[in-house]
Design an enzyme around this catalytic site. Structure first.
Site, short mmCIF file in Angstrom:
data_model
loop_
_atom_site.label_atom_id
_atom_site.label_comp_id
_atom_site.label_asym_id
_atom_site.label_seq_id
_atom_site.Cartn_x
_atom_site.Cartn_y
_atom_site.Cartn_z
N HIS A 642 0.98 -1.13 0.11
CA HIS A 642 0.10 0.10 -0.02
C HIS A 642 0.62 1.21 -0.01
CE1 HIS A 642 -2.81 3.22 1.25
NE2 HIS A 642 -2.11 3.47 2.06
N HIS A 695 -8.87 10.63 4.82
CA HIS A 695 -8.54 11.68 5.68
C HIS A 695 -9.40 12.80 5.96
CE1 HIS A 695 -4.59 9.73 4.59
NE2 HIS A 695 -4.69 9.88 5.99
N1 GLN Z 1 -1.80 -0.34 7.20
C1 GLN Z 1 -1.77 1.02 7.58
C2 GLN Z 1 -3.08 1.54 8.13
O1 GLN Z 1 -4.21 1.16 7.64
C3 GLN Z 1 -1.10 1.98 6.37
C4 GLN Z 1 -1.26 3.39 6.57
C5 GLN Z 1 -0.79 4.49 5.82
O2 GLN Z 1 -0.57 3.99 4.40
N2 GLN Z 1 -0.18 5.30 6.15
O3 GLN Z 1 -3.31 2.40 9.02
ZN ZN Z 2 -1.98 5.10 3.16
#
Ligand code: GLN
Ligand code: ZN
Length: 759
Positions: A642, A695
């Protein structure tokens, strides 16, 4: 010789800015009380700087983000954010956070990481809808606040060239740009009217590789902007690398009073000093690292300064940190838990200003080796080097060939094997890992850390949370579940706490954006795994459901980039030592029946050097360390990663080389505009471009999500498309989370019903 810094942390000694702003968001205090409290924080910051600096930055302070403030001042804000019933501050915050109330529905502006840091700024958009009305409220507030305490200071502004370069041009329109520059001139005029004697214009963009057009743009902007300068002094401040030397002739022609150069990340600047015309200008010499927390090596700094002094008059030099101190914690004085023999290696914002003071004194000294402060500094540096070298010997030896890092089969073959093994539905729905970290979770963790409850009790609490979450995810029919990351205060700190080689601070907070702060751990040696870290909770989660539970780990480069790594160790050694630890963890997960593993690398792009020439070395380390983590995993195990807030176009080749089975990325805030860069990638590999922004407190409705999925299906083959939010849900509350995820699943089901999308 004067002492200055380009900027200071804004959040306050104990994160007062965060807490008071969040109170305001929750409507617990009104605008007046809020602004009053804000002023106190700003003044406290200035008072601390006053103890050390000759020239203090003002207006580096901001309620949320200093790019946002400049947008506000210049009127580079879309009219709909201003022409509505919201209150003054609500309007300002709506740009950053979006809003969906009082019949107003505004999306937040895009966010991006500030050059090679973890600070996120609000990205200005340039289009035909801008208000272009200047508004100097925040600027004047900051100036007046500073004036109450000090007579002389410098107003810090993001420079006009960097501002234009960072803005997203939705309409390439020469006229709009010209009006923005005219507004910038108005802004400077206003500052001068307020009898401010010094102005610092931050222009890190002249440290990027540039072409003729850029140089011309710079030239045109500055020939306008400097017209009104009068008696005020204007400094151009650069950082995060050496300047691109093509700018040197331009800079030499400018009627400016000072130039700030970085001698930490931009050592090549030393060569340029001779070619820069610094006869009647200040050189603001950045010799103390503004981004790391290790003490300054006075010997090195004095050497650099002596080289500079060969070309620049002493009275023309200002000693400075190489960047704003925004990126380091406030002071190490609050660190009561770190043993003294470690604490002596560290230097936070306040201590860095003392270092500048020391350096100034030491430069006066004829016999350095007799000086107590110098001796002491060298003693500490020597012991740090010794400790580090000892570590290196005992610890990690790299022995692998690059081709050993590949998985057994290639992506196409793995895809087939995994289809059989995992039997996932089309358009699989999932989340990025974390779920709301509610107050009860934080209280329990605190109780556990303070010894009020036993480890067993704490673990049971977390397992209960996992229980509830698995039920919830099954109820709303998500396809790939997660355990929720409730045990993690932070995705990096959690691993740092459980691996050997880290120091954890108790108050080392830095702002990542707005009211969000992180507490980067300190990497003092190569890293080792002491015991399995995530296996118990994740296998527990898997035992509760028939659906696959995706294990979530934080990747090596993200751990490094969101920490303060020891400067005496090679990044490569640290990266592979972390990769080795994660590899052990991943192999344990696989042994225990976990079928999908996500190794998060949201910070992969972060420390990408500004200059192209240096990027390959960095990216090779990042890619190979990642591959090292998963190299033993059998073909049927699906590896995800990710990433977020990255300029994906810069690293698309790198992402390809990481050879993951599925990638989820943040894309919703930038309107999927990054997808054009990922189109080719998605021909062979699966991808989940986040379909809504986690966010923002705004809950997306079903129709909106259907539309998003439709757009995605036009660009990406549905067989390779995953449906997920754009990042972890940690900062959202449960109401928002439940509703958004339900809508997401419903949107997908809706799409499935209308078969004509699947032609
Ligand atoms: N696995 C993390 C979460 O879900 C990824 C957070 C991120 O990309 N900053 O919080
Ligand atoms: Zn993220």
């Amino acid at each position: 010789m004067q002492i200055t810094i380009p900027g200071f942390p804004r959040i306050g000694k104990n994160r007062e800015l965060k807490f008071i702003t969040e109170k305001f968001f929750k409507k617990e205090i009104n605008e007046k009380v809020y602004l009053n409290e804000i002023k106190k924080i700003n003044q406290e910051n200035i008072s601390i700087m006053k103890k050390y600096l000759d020239l203090i930055p003002a207006n580096d302070f901001s309620l949320y983000d200093n790019i946002l403030d400049l947008m506000w001042a210049l009127g580079v804000v879309e009219k709909k954010y201003l022409d509505n019933k919201l209150s003054y501050l609500e309007k300002y915050f709506a740009i950053a956070r979006g809003i969906k109330e009082k019949n107003i529905d505004l999306l937040p502006y895009d966010m991006k990481k500030w050059f090679n840091t973890n600070y996120h700024f609000i990205v200005p958009k340039i289009n035909n809808d801008l208000s272009l009305k200047t508004d100097f409220f925040f600027l004047e507030k900051n100036i007046n606040t500073a004036k109450e305490i000090i007579n002389d200071f410098k107003v810090v502004l993001i420079g006009p060239y960097t501002f234009i370069k960072l803005a997203k041009m939705e309409k390439e329109n020469q006229k709009i740009n010209e009006r923005i520059i005219q507004n910038y001139i108005k802004l400077l005029k206003r500052i001068i009217e307020l009898k401010v004697k010094n102005i610092q214009l931050d222009e890190p963009s002249i440290c990027l590789d540039s072409n003729k057009r850029d140089i011309n743009l710079f030239k045109n902007i500055y020939s306008e902007v400097l017209k009104e300068k009068k008696d005020s002094k204007i400094f151009i401040q650069t950082y995060f690398s050496c300047i691109d030397e093509k700018f040197i002739p331009q800079i030499n022609k400018l009627n400016i009073d000072g130039l700030g150069l970085d001698f930490i990340e931009g050592k090549e600047n030393l060569k340029f000093v001779k070619r820069l015309d610094l006869n009647n200008k200040f050189l603001i010499a950045g010799v103390v690292n503004g981004k790391n927390i290790w003490i300054n090596n006075y010997k090195n700094s004095i050497e650099i300064l002596r080289l500079i002094l060969k070309n620049v008059k002493k009275e023309n030099i200002m000693l400075s940190t190489h960047s704003s101190l925004l990126f380091v914690p406030y002071t190490k004085r609050n660190e009561t838990k770190i043993p003294n023999e470690m604490l002596k290696f560290l230097s936070f914002a306040e201590e860095k200003m003392q270092e500048l003071k020391d350096l100034k004194n030491l430069l006066q000294e004829n016999n350095l080796s007799q000086n107590k402060i110098y001796q002491n500094n060298q003693k500490i540096i020597d012991s740090l080097i010794k400790l580090t070298q000892l570590e290196l010997k005992q610890n990690f030896v790299l022995s692998f060939k690059i081709k050993d890092l590949n998985r057994k089969s290639n992506i196409a073959k793995r895809k087939k094997i995994q289809e059989k093994f995992l039997k996932l539905p089309i358009l699989p729905t999932t989340t990025i890992g974390s779920f709301p970290q509610t107050v009860d979770v934080r209280i329990k963790r605190k109780d556990f850390k303070e010894g009020k409850i036993t480890h067993e009790q704490y673990k049971n609490f977390i397992k209960e949370k996992i229980n509830d979450l698995i039920k919830f995810q099954e109820e709303i029919k998500l396809d790939i579940l997660v355990h929720g990351e409730f045990e993690r205060n932070d995705m990096v700190e959690y691993f740092a706490e459980n691996l050997q080689g880290f120091i954890i601070t108790n108050n080392g907070w830095v702002q990542s954006y707005g009211t969000r702060t992180t507490k980067p751990p300190i990497i003092f040696s190569c890293v080792k795994r002491k015991y399995p870290i995530t296996v118990e909770y994740i296998t527990y989660a898997q035992s509760l459901t028939q659906k696959p539970v995706k294990a979530i780990l934080t990747g090596p480069i993200t751990i490094i980039n969101w920490s303060f790594p020891n400067e005496f160790l090679k990044i490569k050694s640290i990266a592979f030592s972390i990769a080795q630890a994660l590899r052990e963890e991943i192999n344990d997960l696989v042994k225990n029946g976990i079928k999908i593993i996500q190794v998060d690398e949201p910070a992969l792009r972060e420390k990408l050097p500004l200059k192209k020439q240096k990027q390959k070395e960095y990216l090779d380390i990042a890619i190979n360390a990642f591959k090292y983590c998963v190299k033993d995993v059998p073909d049927e195990i699906q590896i995800h990663t990710h990433m977020c807030y990255s300029e994906f176009k810069d690293i698309i080749n790198c992402i390809e080389k990481m050879d993951v089975d599925v990638i989820s990325i943040e894309a919703s805030r930038s309107d999927f505009s990054i997808l054009k860069h990922l189109k080719n990638y998605a021909k062979k590999r699966q991808i989940g471009p986040g379909i809504y922004d986690v966010h923002s407190t705004r809950v997306p409705d079903v129709n909106e999500l259907i539309e998003k999925i439709k757009i995605l299906m036009k660009i990406i083959d549905y067989k390779n498309l995953w449906i997920n939010p754009d990042c972890g849900l940690k900062t959202r509350n449960w109401d928002e989370t439940k509703q958004s995820l339900k809508n997401m699943v419903e949107a997908k089901e809706n799409i499935l019903k209308s078969k004509n999308y699947f032609k």
